[in-house]
Design a protein around this motif. Structure first.
Motif, mmCIF file in Angstrom:
data_model
loop_
_atom_site.group_PDB
_atom_site.id
_atom_site.type_symbol
_atom_site.label_atom_id
_atom_site.label_comp_id
_atom_site.label_asym_id
_atom_site.label_seq_id
_atom_site.Cartn_x
_atom_site.Cartn_y
_atom_site.Cartn_z
ATOM 1 N N THR A 20 -4.204 53.985 -7.873
ATOM 2 C CA THR A 20 -3.041 54.866 -7.834
ATOM 3 C C THR A 20 -3.446 56.260 -7.330
ATOM 4 N N ILE A 31 5.938 54.506 -8.008
ATOM 5 C CA ILE A 31 6.401 54.386 -9.395
ATOM 6 C C ILE A 31 7.350 55.549 -9.677
ATOM 7 N N VAL A 38 1.188 53.598 -5.905
ATOM 8 C CA VAL A 38 0.184 52.542 -6.037
ATOM 9 C C VAL A 38 -0.197 52.055 -4.644
ATOM 10 N N ALA A 93 0.197 49.557 -14.011
ATOM 11 C CA ALA A 93 0.408 50.004 -12.630
ATOM 12 C C ALA A 93 -0.506 49.270 -11.655
#
Length: 804
Positions: free
Chosen positions: A4, A38, A156, A240
């Motif tokens: 991420t 996200i 991500v 994630a």
């Protein structure tokens, strides 16, 4: 590899946007295959407070909530049960579009107005499961977007890595590349270990029985842990990157593995036989159950972590169910080790277990990262579980693994890349990715000595470093030039032409070509009943076979042919004419190298002709295949081809098979398959095959009969029936007769065989037809009779035959 944006920023201070970072990583050779934001488009999901929660008047399982969104109080009907007045929650306002294209709008639920939705982690794609709506920290500000408030708005990146880049199977590895891009420093975590009075050495010992399989093994102990759920920040970060939260101990090992790239394992110490850890190979056929509750039968090649004599983990692949961390676990033994990549890959393939751990170990983990990762994980576990870290670190590292040193030449780099890069810039680029260029060893020739760190096992030669320079310097900075090319005419090898002619002939005879893998099961050749000393057992073994059925290079085409026929018969394809022309491989005498030879195998089984009202129902026989074989030898012009049944292959039927010769050189064999071999390969009908060593055949080829002008004078034929021993081959009779043809004899054939009534036991009658002629005159009866009499007497004398 999944990382991420925010996680990368914890290790290097860069200012690229997510899209710019993705582009730069791709140009660096780390292809970004996908990006997911996200919290993107979810700014309308905000932090809100429940001012009042009452039961729904017309539904037992619903509640009517008065929600403060920071501007006004709105009414929402909710189906969850885990909320109460005063809770801070995630509120999706009307107009919001949640993951899965779920649109929020005002509605009436059982007669009550509902202006929005109270969200769970699952509905916001923050978790795979949820027991109710999100209950937030009351310290958060009402009215601000939930992803901003929780600081989880992120991007991500899904990065496609080549197998030679294990260093990038971690956030730190990717961050190192980013640091090299932007010229910033890489910041590694510096865990602080607060040790208790307990000493690990009084409770734990480590013995490495197989240092080749496990060069280094380290461990720490954490006491008084309380196993439970992980904090939200860790759960959300693991979610994630596609990992499911287990508990606060297991999650830490996964978190550190993804962060630093080094797999670890946590054992429940009460199941470790008083802390005696032994790293050794398994006992053959020993049973072991892994964490996924799957039972495996071990081999003597599997490296295991044992508590005394009892296996508790499949080294580098998966832990055992018998030492799993559970809710009542109170003492943890934390393992970090380095395992031989080849050993881990073989174990992983053998047992069909591909895990995040094995994925890293089989590509080459960083042996120097072990103490860093171990301390990082121990500190996190102590922090999240309330545990106490024992004093001391067990670190068994019997023999230090040497670091590779490569001499690098700037001139060679320029020659290969086609662009000049200054030596000082080269040093800077290489040091930017963690390589030591040892500046004190630069000499006037423009070379440097580069020490390769343990996290880059892919850098072995100078060209590997030149590739790194190309990546870091920038492919777009290398000028485009047209390659210089020249045309060269090459004469086709005669053998290739002959191969094509053989293929065309066999296809013309109704055969179909098959192509099998060049590697087979090590047991396949044994089905042929060959002698133990046969060279075909000297197979070249595959170092990393896909499975046991493809473990060795084949030394004969016969097993593959018979397996193909067996599969066809199993699918009711019973009339087969097949051939395969491929190389086979033999191990050299020193067992280090290999040599290959070209072979041809053909087989027939079933009926001669396809099913039809005007076709015969005759089955194929030995002479059908022998005729095709003779056509092949004739096509190639093989010198003096003949057959002998004296010595035949063990996999062929004795008495119904023969070897093929050119002079005294054995070219191959032909015959009916031996009944026992037929049974080994599940063949339920008679099968005939021949196998030729084409290298030997080609060496004997090219001897074609010269053209002769036909005689204008008539030829004369004479027939004779001879009574000979049944053991004498027809080929022997022809050989003797041909030597006695003389100047007048032109040809001889056997046109009849009889062993019925009137023939003594142990005898047979062969009828010969001999053609006589001359290019100078018409032969007289006396001349023919004299020549034929001499031939018959010679045959009778040499073979103890009689004239019938």
């Amino acid at each position: 590899m999944i990382v991420t944006y925010n996680w990368l920023k914890e290790f290097v201070d860069f200012h690229y946007s997510p899209q710019e970072l993705a582009d730069r990583l791709t140009m660096l050779g780390l292809e970004v295959e996908g990006m997911t934001s996200i919290g993107e488009g979810l700014d309308t999901v905000i932090v809100a407070r429940l001012e009042k929660v009452e039961p729904h008047p017309d539904a037992d399982r619903l509640t009517v909530c008065q929600v403060d969104n920071g501007r006004e109080i709105v009414q929402v009907v909710c189906g969850a049960t885990n909320h109460k007045t005063g809770d801070y929650i995630a509120f999706a306002q009307p107009g919001s579009v949640l993951p899965g294209n779920f649109k929020i709008k005002k509605s009436k639920i059982r007669g009550q107005e509902s202006a929005g939705m109270l969200c769970s982690e699952k509905e916001l794609a923050l978790s795979g499961e949820a027991a109710g709506i999100m209950i937030l920290d009351p310290a958060l500000e009402v009215g601000i977007p939930i992803f901003e408030a929780l600081k989880i708005k992120d991007t991500v990146f899904e990065i496609g890595l080549t197998p030679n880049r294990p260093d990038c199977l971690s956030v730190v590895g990717i961050a190192r590349e980013v640091a090299a891009l932007c010229g910033k420093a890489l910041t590694l975590p510096k865990p602080e270990i607060v040790a208790s009075d307990a000493d690990i050495t009084t409770s734990v010992s480590v013995e490495i029985v197989d240092p080749e399989g496990c060069p280094r093994y380290a461990a720490r102990m954490i006491n008084n842990v309380k196993v439970g759920p992980s904090p939200d920040w860790m759960v959300q970060r693991l979610e994630a990157i596609g990992m499911r939260s287990i508990n606060n101990v297991v999650d830490v090992t996964n978190y550190v593995m993804m962060e630093l790239g080094h797999p670890m394992h946590a054992f429940d110490f009460r199941h470790l036989n008083n802390g005696k850890i032994v790293v050794k190979r398994a006992t053959a056929k020993e049973s072991f159950t892994t964490l996924d509750d799957t039972k495996h039968q071990l081999t003597a090649e599997d490296l295991m972590i044992c508590a005394g004599e009892r296996p508790v983990a499949m080294a580098g692949v998966m832990g055992g169910l018998n030492s799993e961390v559970k809710d009542d676990t109170s003492t943890i033994l934390l393992e970090a080790a380095y395992f031989n990549p080849v050993s881990i890959r073989r174990t992983s393939k053998r047992h069909g277990l591909h895990t995040e751990s094995s994925h890293r170990f089989e590509r080459g983990a960083d042996i120097d990262m072990i103490p860093v990762a171990l301390d990082r994980a121990a500190a996190l576990i102590a922090d999240l579980t309330g545990g106490e870290i024992s004093t001391g670190l067990i670190d068994s590292y019997p023999t230090l693994l040497p670091k590779a040193k490569i001499i690098f030449s700037a001139a060679n780099a320029e020659k290969l890349l086609g662009v000049h890069v200054d030596l000082q810039q080269i040093r800077s680029l290489l040091e930017g990715i963690g390589l030591d260029t040892q500046p004190g060893k630069i000499d006037v020739a423009g070379t440097i000595e580069v020490e390769v760190p343990s996290f880059r096992p892919d850098l072995e030669r100078e060209v590997d470093l030149i590739e790194e320079i190309a990546r870091l310097f920038g492919y777009d900075n290398i000028p485009v030039t047209m390659p210089r090319a020249c045309l060269e005419s090459q004469v086709e090898k005669p053998e290739l032409k002959l191969e094509t002619e053989v293929r065309n002939l066999l296809v013309g005879c109704g055969f179909s070509e098959i192509i099998n893998y060049s590697f087979i099961s090590s047991a396949a050749t044994g089905k042929l009943q060959l002698a133990a000393e046969d060279q075909r057992f000297d197979a070249v073994r595959i170092l990393n076979p896909l499975n046991e059925d493809q473990a060795v290079m084949r030394t004969t085409l016969v097993p593959s042919m018979l397996e193909t026929i067996s599969r066809n018969l199993a699918h009711s394809s019973t009339d087969l004419h097949l051939f395969e022309l491929r190389p086979v491989f033999f191990a050299t005498e020193d067992k280090v190298g290999s040599r290959q030879e070209l072979y041809l195998t053909a087989a027939i089984t079933g009926q001669k002709s396809p099913l039809g009202w005007n076709q015969s129902r005759d089955k194929v026989d030995f002479y059908d295949l022998k005729g095709v074989l003779e056509k092949v030898l004739s096509l190639l012009g093989v010198k003096d081809p003949h057959f002998s049944s004296a010595n035949s292959e063990k996999y062929l039927h004795p008495g119904r098979s023969a070897q093929i010769y050119s002079g005294k050189t054995v070219l191959g064999s032909v015959g009916e398959l031996h009944p026992q071999v037929q049974q080994e390969f599940d063949l339920d009908q008679e099968t005939y095959l021949f196998e030729l060593n084409l290298d030997k055949v080609f060496a004997a080829a090219g001897h074609f009969t010269a053209f002769t002008v036909p005689s204008r004078f008539p030829a004369v034929e004479r027939d004779s029936a001879l009574l000979i021993d049944d053991s004498i081959e027809a080929q022997k009779v022809l050989d003797v007769a041909r030597k006695s043809l003389g100047k007048l004899g032109q040809d001889i054939v056997i046109f009849d065989l009889y062993d019925g009534k009137g023939i003594p036991e142990g005898k047979k009658s062969l009828a010969l037809r001999v053609r006589y002629g001359s290019v100078e005159k018409t032969l007289t009866e006396d001349e023919v009779a004299k020549a034929h009499g001499k031939l018959v007497r010679s045959v009778c004398h040499q073979l103890s035959a009689e004239i019938r």
